[in-house]
Design an enzyme around this catalytic site. Sequence first.
Site, PDB file in Angstrom:
ATOM      1  N   GLU A 230      48.160  69.246  31.521  1.00  0.00           N
ATOM      2  CA  GLU A 230      47.710  68.229  32.468  1.00  0.00           C
ATOM      3  C   GLU A 230      46.546  68.819  33.247  1.00  0.00           C
ATOM      4  O   GLU A 230      46.712  69.800  33.977  1.00  0.00           O
ATOM      5  CB  GLU A 230      48.826  67.831  33.436  1.00  0.00           C
ATOM      6  CG  GLU A 230      48.392  66.716  34.381  1.00  0.00           C
ATOM      7  CD  GLU A 230      49.303  66.566  35.584  1.00  0.00           C
ATOM      8  OE1 GLU A 230      48.776  66.321  36.686  1.00  0.00           O
ATOM      9  OE2 GLU A 230      50.522  66.723  35.429  1.00  0.00           O
ATOM     10  N   CYS A 264      46.904  65.579  41.689  1.00  0.00           N
ATOM     11  CA  CYS A 264      46.164  65.324  40.444  1.00  0.00           C
ATOM     12  C   CYS A 264      45.861  63.847  40.266  1.00  0.00           C
ATOM     13  O   CYS A 264      44.843  63.483  39.668  1.00  0.00           O
ATOM     14  CB  CYS A 264      46.933  65.864  39.251  1.00  0.00           C
ATOM     15  SG  CYS A 264      48.594  65.178  39.069  1.00  0.00           S
TER      16      CYS A 264
END
Length: 456
Positions: A230, A264
Site C-alpha cells: 500500500e 494514506c
Amino acid sequence: MSSVIETRNPATGEALPPVDATPVDAIAGVVAAAAKAQREWAERPFEARAEVAERFVAKVREPAIAEALASAITTEMGKPLRYARSEVANIQSRTLAFIDRARTACADEVGTEGGIEVTTQWRPLGIVAVIAPWNFPVSTPNNLVMSALLTGNAAVLKPSEYTPRCGALYHEALAGLVPEGLFGLVQGGGEVGRGLVEADLDMVAFTGSIATGQAIMRSAAGGMKRLVLELGGKDPMIVLPGADVEAAAAFAVRNSLINSGQVCVSTERVFVHVDLEAEFVARVQAEVAKLRVGDPRAEDTDLGPMANAAQRQLVLDQLEDARARGAEVLVAGESHGPGYWLAPSVVRGVADDMRIATEETFGPVVSLSRFADADEVVRRANATDYGLGASVWGPEVDSKAVADRLEAGMIGINRGLSAAAGAPWVGWKLSGFGYSRSAAGMRNFMQPRTHARTVG
C-alpha cells in the site's frame, strides 16, 4: 548502522529513551526461528489459530495494556490520546472481523466440470515480513500480522524507526500467545528493512512510500517473493451540483485534517463545482475554526503535532510553492516549536501542476480547486499516478456516474470510503500492489493448490 534508534516526542521535541536496533546480521536468526515455528502453526486447525486471535483481543482489552499502547502512540507520533485509544480499540474489532474472513479464505473449494472434480486448497506461504508505517503504528501492522497468522503463516514485524516502542509493545502483547519465534520483531531504519526483505522469507507486506515500495519490488524479484504493497494516495473529493454542502464541507475538513492529515486515504484534492464554491469555502473556514490544536494528551484536543520534522517541512515547502504560484492561502497554519507543530491550512485556487496537487502532502491542509463540468473534473482527478481512495458528493445518480469513471481502488459516495462488509483494502496504479483485509485479500497470503479426480 547505529546500534540504537533515537526518537523525539513530537509535541515537545524532547529526546525519548533510545531503543536498541537489530543488527542486520541477526535478521537471519529471527527469520529462521519463524520458519521453524511456522511448520507446527500451519498444521493447527483453523479454529485453534482463531482461538489465539481471540485471546489476543481479550488481552488488548485489558485496561493497562490498552492504555500503554495508546500512550505510546501519542508519545511517539503525536496522535491525540482519544484517537490513539480509538486506534487500539480498532485492532480489537478488526481482529474479530478478520477471523471470519480468514475462515472463509482457508476453506477448500470444490467444483466439477466435464466429469472432473477439482478441489482447490489454500495453504500458507510461509514467512511474511511486515514493514509498518508510523502514522497508524499499531492498527496497520495488526491488519497485516493478523492476515498472516490466521492463514497459517509466520510473521516478522519491522516497525517504523519513528515508532519503535509502539511496535515493541504490540509485539509483546501478541508474541507470548503464539509458538516461540512465530512472531518475530526487528527494529531499525532502512538498512534493517532492506535486510529483512532480502532474508529467506516468502512474502513482504509493506505500507509506505512509492519509492520504497518500488525498491522492495526490485529486491523481491530474485526470490519471486509475494507482495502486498500500500503506497499512499492523493485522494480527490468531488463536490457536484446538488450536493449537501454542509455535509460535504464537514467531511472535507475532517478527512483532510484528521491525524494532522497523516493518513494514506486523507482527502488531498477537493474539487468544488463553481456554483457551490463560495458557500463551500465559507463552510470549510468555519469548520476549521472550530478545531482545537494543542496538547495531544488533553481530552478535547482535535489535532496534535505532526509526527516528525521532515514531514512538517515537506508540507511547508508545498504550501510555499502554492502561495508563490498564485494560490490563495485562506487559513495559514502556523509552524512553531519546540515540537513539530503545524496548525491547519486552507488553500484555494490550487492549480493542477502545483506541488500540493501532484505530490502526496500527508499533512494538515485543505486544498481547494474549482471545476465547471463532470468531464473536466474526472479528467483532472485521474491525472495522477496515485489511485488509492476518492469520494463523490451530490445526487446519487450523478455521483455514481462520476465514481464509475474514477481510477481509484476505493470510492465513497456521499461519505468516505470503507472496507466494511468484507471489502478489500486496495489501491489503483502506483497506490497499490495486491490488497488485504477481505477474504480475497487474505488469500494474497496463501498459495492455492489443486487436486483433480475423475468422477461419475
